[in-house]
Write a protein that holds these residues in place. Structure first.
Motif, PDB file in Angstrom:
ATOM      1  N   PHE A  50      -4.450  -2.804  -8.166  1.00 25.62           N
ATOM      2  CA  PHE A  50      -4.063  -2.457  -6.796  1.00 25.62           C
ATOM      3  C   PHE A  50      -3.812  -0.954  -6.672  1.00 25.62           C
ATOM      4  O   PHE A  50      -4.278  -0.312  -5.731  1.00 25.62           O
ATOM      5  CB  PHE A  50      -2.814  -3.257  -6.389  1.00 25.62           C
ATOM      6  N   VAL A  51      -3.093  -0.392  -7.629  1.00 22.32           N
ATOM      7  CA  VAL A  51      -2.827   1.054  -7.619  1.00 22.32           C
ATOM      8  C   VAL A  51      -4.136   1.828  -7.796  1.00 22.32           C
ATOM      9  O   VAL A  51      -4.344   2.861  -7.152  1.00 22.32           O
ATOM     10  CB  VAL A  51      -1.772   1.434  -8.675  1.00 22.32           C
ATOM     11  N   SER A  52      -5.020   1.332  -8.637  1.00 22.20           N
ATOM     12  CA  SER A  52      -6.338   1.971  -8.793  1.00 22.20           C
ATOM     13  C   SER A  52      -7.116   1.936  -7.486  1.00 22.20           C
ATOM     14  O   SER A  52      -7.771   2.916  -7.126  1.00 22.20           O
ATOM     15  CB  SER A  52      -7.146   1.280  -9.897  1.00 22.20           C
ATOM     16  N   ALA A  53      -7.040   0.818  -6.777  1.00 21.46           N
ATOM     17  CA  ALA A  53      -7.723   0.721  -5.474  1.00 21.46           C
ATOM     18  C   ALA A  53      -7.160   1.767  -4.516  1.00 21.46           C
ATOM     19  O   ALA A  53      -7.903   2.453  -3.819  1.00 21.46           O
ATOM     20  CB  ALA A  53      -7.578  -0.684  -4.893  1.00 21.46           C
ATOM     21  N   TYR A  54      -5.827   1.918  -4.509  1.00 25.04           N
ATOM     22  CA  TYR A  54      -5.227   2.938  -3.656  1.00 25.04           C
ATOM     23  C   TYR A  54      -5.707   4.327  -4.060  1.00 25.04           C
ATOM     24  O   TYR A  54      -6.105   5.134  -3.213  1.00 25.04           O
ATOM     25  CB  TYR A  54      -3.691   2.877  -3.701  1.00 25.04           C
ATOM     26  N   ALA A  55      -5.678   4.610  -5.358  1.00 22.72           N
ATOM     27  CA  ALA A  55      -6.077   5.933  -5.857  1.00 22.72           C
ATOM     28  C   ALA A  55      -7.516   6.264  -5.476  1.00 22.72           C
ATOM     29  O   ALA A  55      -7.853   7.424  -5.265  1.00 22.72           O
ATOM     30  CB  ALA A  55      -5.908   6.001  -7.371  1.00 22.72           C
ATOM     31  N   ASN A  56      -8.346   5.232  -5.371  1.00 17.65           N
ATOM     32  CA  ASN A  56      -9.755   5.429  -5.047  1.00 17.65           C
ATOM     33  C   ASN A  56     -10.060   5.244  -3.564  1.00 17.65           C
ATOM     34  O   ASN A  56     -11.228   5.163  -3.180  1.00 17.65           O
ATOM     35  CB  ASN A  56     -10.618   4.483  -5.891  1.00 17.65           C
ATOM     36  N   HIS A  57      -9.001   5.163  -2.751  1.00 13.07           N
ATOM     37  CA  HIS A  57      -9.166   4.994  -1.302  1.00 13.07           C
ATOM     38  C   HIS A  57     -10.037   3.774  -0.996  1.00 13.07           C
ATOM     39  O   HIS A  57     -10.865   3.803  -0.103  1.00 13.07           O
ATOM     40  CB  HIS A  57      -9.776   6.250  -0.658  1.00 13.07           C
ATOM     41  N   ASP A  58      -9.827   2.695  -1.745  1.00 14.41           N
ATOM     42  CA  ASP A  58     -10.640   1.495  -1.642  1.00 14.41           C
ATOM     43  C   ASP A  58      -9.810   0.358  -1.051  1.00 14.41           C
ATOM     44  O   ASP A  58      -9.388  -0.571  -1.765  1.00 14.41           O
ATOM     45  CB  ASP A  58     -11.190   1.131  -3.029  1.00 14.41           C
ATOM     46  N   ALA A  59      -9.582   0.434   0.244  1.00 11.56           N
ATOM     47  CA  ALA A  59      -8.772  -0.578   0.917  1.00 11.56           C
ATOM     48  C   ALA A  59      -9.409  -1.962   0.815  1.00 11.56           C
ATOM     49  O   ALA A  59      -8.690  -2.966   0.741  1.00 11.56           O
ATOM     50  CB  ALA A  59      -8.552  -0.192   2.372  1.00 11.56           C
ATOM     51  N   ASP A  60     -10.725  -2.042   0.814  1.00 10.01           N
ATOM     52  CA  ASP A  60     -11.385  -3.350   0.702  1.00 10.01           C
ATOM     53  C   ASP A  60     -10.994  -4.052  -0.598  1.00 10.01           C
ATOM     54  O   ASP A  60     -10.689  -5.248  -0.605  1.00 10.01           O
ATOM     55  CB  ASP A  60     -12.908  -3.211   0.772  1.00 10.01           C
ATOM     56  N   THR A  61     -10.984  -3.319  -1.705  1.00 11.23           N
ATOM     57  CA  THR A  61     -10.578  -3.911  -2.980  1.00 11.23           C
ATOM     58  C   THR A  61      -9.092  -4.253  -2.954  1.00 11.23           C
ATOM     59  O   THR A  61      -8.683  -5.310  -3.435  1.00 11.23           O
ATOM     60  CB  THR A  61     -10.907  -2.964  -4.152  1.00 11.23           C
ATOM     61  N   GLY A  62      -8.281  -3.382  -2.382  1.00 13.25           N
ATOM     62  CA  GLY A  62      -6.852  -3.667  -2.255  1.00 13.25           C
ATOM     63  C   GLY A  62      -6.608  -4.953  -1.479  1.00 13.25           C
ATOM     64  O   GLY A  62      -5.799  -5.797  -1.887  1.00 13.25           O
ATOM     65  N   GLU A  63      -7.324  -5.129  -0.381  1.00 13.98           N
ATOM     66  CA  GLU A  63      -7.187  -6.338   0.425  1.00 13.98           C
ATOM     67  C   GLU A  63      -7.676  -7.569  -0.342  1.00 13.98           C
ATOM     68  O   GLU A  63      -7.059  -8.645  -0.267  1.00 13.98           O
ATOM     69  CB  GLU A  63      -7.933  -6.185   1.739  1.00 13.98           C
ATOM     70  N   ALA A  64      -8.755  -7.416  -1.086  1.00 14.11           N
ATOM     71  CA  ALA A  64      -9.275  -8.531  -1.885  1.00 14.11           C
ATOM     72  C   ALA A  64      -8.275  -8.934  -2.969  1.00 14.11           C
ATOM     73  O   ALA A  64      -8.047 -10.131  -3.206  1.00 14.11           O
ATOM     74  CB  ALA A  64     -10.621  -8.163  -2.498  1.00 14.11           C
ATOM     75  N   LEU A  65      -7.677  -7.960  -3.623  1.00 14.08           N
ATOM     76  CA  LEU A  65      -6.670  -8.249  -4.646  1.00 14.08           C
ATOM     77  C   LEU A  65      -5.463  -8.953  -4.027  1.00 14.08           C
ATOM     78  O   LEU A  65      -4.932  -9.910  -4.600  1.00 14.08           O
ATOM     79  CB  LEU A  65      -6.229  -6.957  -5.335  1.00 14.08           C
ATOM     80  N   PHE A  66      -5.049  -8.489  -2.873  1.00 11.22           N
ATOM     81  CA  PHE A  66      -3.917  -9.083  -2.169  1.00 11.22           C
ATOM     82  C   PHE A  66      -4.226 -10.541  -1.837  1.00 11.22           C
ATOM     83  O   PHE A  66      -3.419 -11.435  -2.095  1.00 11.22           O
ATOM     84  CB  PHE A  66      -3.635  -8.274  -0.895  1.00 11.22           C
ATOM     85  N   GLY A  67      -5.418 -10.775  -1.295  1.00 11.71           N
ATOM     86  CA  GLY A  67      -5.836 -12.128  -0.952  1.00 11.71           C
ATOM     87  C   GLY A  67      -5.937 -13.036  -2.170  1.00 11.71           C
ATOM     88  O   GLY A  67      -5.568 -14.217  -2.112  1.00 11.71           O
TER      89      GLY A  67
ATOM     90  N   TRP B  28       0.844  -1.197   0.000  1.00  7.15           N
ATOM     91  CA  TRP B  28       0.000   0.000   0.000  1.00  7.15           C
ATOM     92  C   TRP B  28       0.877   1.243   0.000  1.00  7.15           C
ATOM     93  O   TRP B  28       0.586   2.228  -0.688  1.00  7.15           O
ATOM     94  CB  TRP B  28      -0.938  -0.059   1.199  1.00  7.15           C
ATOM     95  N   CYS B  29       1.966   1.194   0.749  1.00  3.61           N
ATOM     96  CA  CYS B  29       2.913   2.312   0.792  1.00  3.61           C
ATOM     97  C   CYS B  29       3.575   2.511  -0.578  1.00  3.61           C
ATOM     98  O   CYS B  29       3.771   3.651  -1.013  1.00  3.61           O
ATOM     99  CB  CYS B  29       3.958   2.034   1.868  1.00  3.61           C
ATOM    100  N   LEU B  30       3.907   1.409  -1.269  1.00  4.04           N
ATOM    101  CA  LEU B  30       4.491   1.531  -2.610  1.00  4.04           C
ATOM    102  C   LEU B  30       3.497   2.161  -3.576  1.00  4.04           C
ATOM    103  O   LEU B  30       3.882   2.990  -4.412  1.00  4.04           O
ATOM    104  CB  LEU B  30       4.948   0.170  -3.125  1.00  4.04           C
ATOM    105  N   ALA B  31       2.227   1.783  -3.461  1.00  6.35           N
ATOM    106  CA  ALA B  31       1.201   2.401  -4.325  1.00  6.35           C
ATOM    107  C   ALA B  31       1.121   3.901  -4.054  1.00  6.35           C
ATOM    108  O   ALA B  31       1.017   4.703  -4.985  1.00  6.35           O
ATOM    109  CB  ALA B  31      -0.156   1.735  -4.101  1.00  6.35           C
ATOM    110  N   ALA B  32       1.194   4.274  -2.786  1.00  7.11           N
ATOM    111  CA  ALA B  32       1.169   5.697  -2.430  1.00  7.11           C
ATOM    112  C   ALA B  32       2.382   6.418  -3.004  1.00  7.11           C
ATOM    113  O   ALA B  32       2.270   7.534  -3.519  1.00  7.11           O
ATOM    114  CB  ALA B  32       1.141   5.850  -0.908  1.00  7.11           C
ATOM    115  N   THR B  33       3.529   5.773  -2.949  1.00  5.35           N
ATOM    116  CA  THR B  33       4.755   6.352  -3.496  1.00  5.35           C
ATOM    117  C   THR B  33       4.639   6.526  -5.005  1.00  5.35           C
ATOM    118  O   THR B  33       5.049   7.546  -5.560  1.00  5.35           O
ATOM    119  CB  THR B  33       5.962   5.466  -3.142  1.00  5.35           C
ATOM    120  N   MET B  34       4.053   5.532  -5.651  1.00  5.64           N
ATOM    121  CA  MET B  34       3.896   5.591  -7.101  1.00  5.64           C
ATOM    122  C   MET B  34       3.023   6.767  -7.511  1.00  5.64           C
ATOM    123  O   MET B  34       3.331   7.478  -8.464  1.00  5.64           O
ATOM    124  CB  MET B  34       3.282   4.291  -7.618  1.00  5.64           C
TER     125      MET B  34
END
Length: 130
Positions: free
Chosen positions: A84-101, A48-54
Motif C-alpha cells: 500500500f505504501v509502495s502504491a502511494y509512493a508510486n502515485h498508483d491509486a488504482d493499486t492502492g484501491e485494489a489492495l484495499f478491496g 492514503w493520508c497515513l501513507a503520505a505521512t509515513m
C-alpha cells in the motif's frame, strides 16, 4: 496530501494520536467511525493520508522502489502495508484501491489498518531519533 478533505486530515490525526498512545482500540474505533460516516471510501482516504505521512517529504517520483527485506515471509497485514505504501509512493491509486478491496474481501482490513497506523507511528518516531 493537501487536496484531501479537512475531515480526512482530522480523522488521520485522530488515528495517529491513538496509535502514538498505544491505543489500538482507539485506532480501530476511529476507522469504524469513519466507515460509519463516509463508507470504505472514507477509510481509504485516511489510509492514503497515513501513507503520505509515513513517506513525509519524499521527492515525488514514479517507479519508486522501496526496500522491505524479508517481506515475503511477513504476515498478510505487513505485506499489505508495504504494498500500500509502495502504491502511494508510486502515485498508483488504482493499486492502492485494489489492495484495499482485497483486504476487505479477505476480512483483514482492520488488521491492515492497525498495522499501517503502527508503521506510520514507528516511522515518525524513527525520524525523531538522532
Amino acid at each position: 496530501m493537501t487536496d484531501l478533505p479537512e475531515q480526512t486530515l482530522d480523522d488521520a490525526a485522530a488515528v495517529l494520536r491513538s496509535a502514538l498512545s498505544g491505543d489500538g482500540d482507539g485506532v480501530v474505533g476511529t476507522f469504524d467511525a469513519v466507515v460509519d460516516r463516509s463508507g470504505l471510501a472514507g477509510a481509504y482516504g485516511v489510509a492514503w493520508c497515513l501513507a503520505a505521512t509515513m513517506l513525509g517529504d519524499a521527492p515525488a517520483t514514479t517507479g519508486a522502489a522501496l526496500d522491505f527485506p524479508g517481506i515475503d515471509q511477513a504476515g498478510y497485514d505487513t505485506r499489505w502495508v508495504a504494498r500500500f505504501v509502495s502504491a502511494y509512493a508510486n502515485h498508483d491509486a488504482d493499486t492502492g484501491e485494489a489492495l484495499f478491496g482485497a483486504a476487505v474481501a479477505d476480512g483483514l482490513l482492520p488488521d491492515c489498518l492497525l498495522t499501517l497506523a503502527g508503521s506510520t507511528v514507528a516511522t515518525l518516531r524513527s525520524r525523531d531519533t538522532p
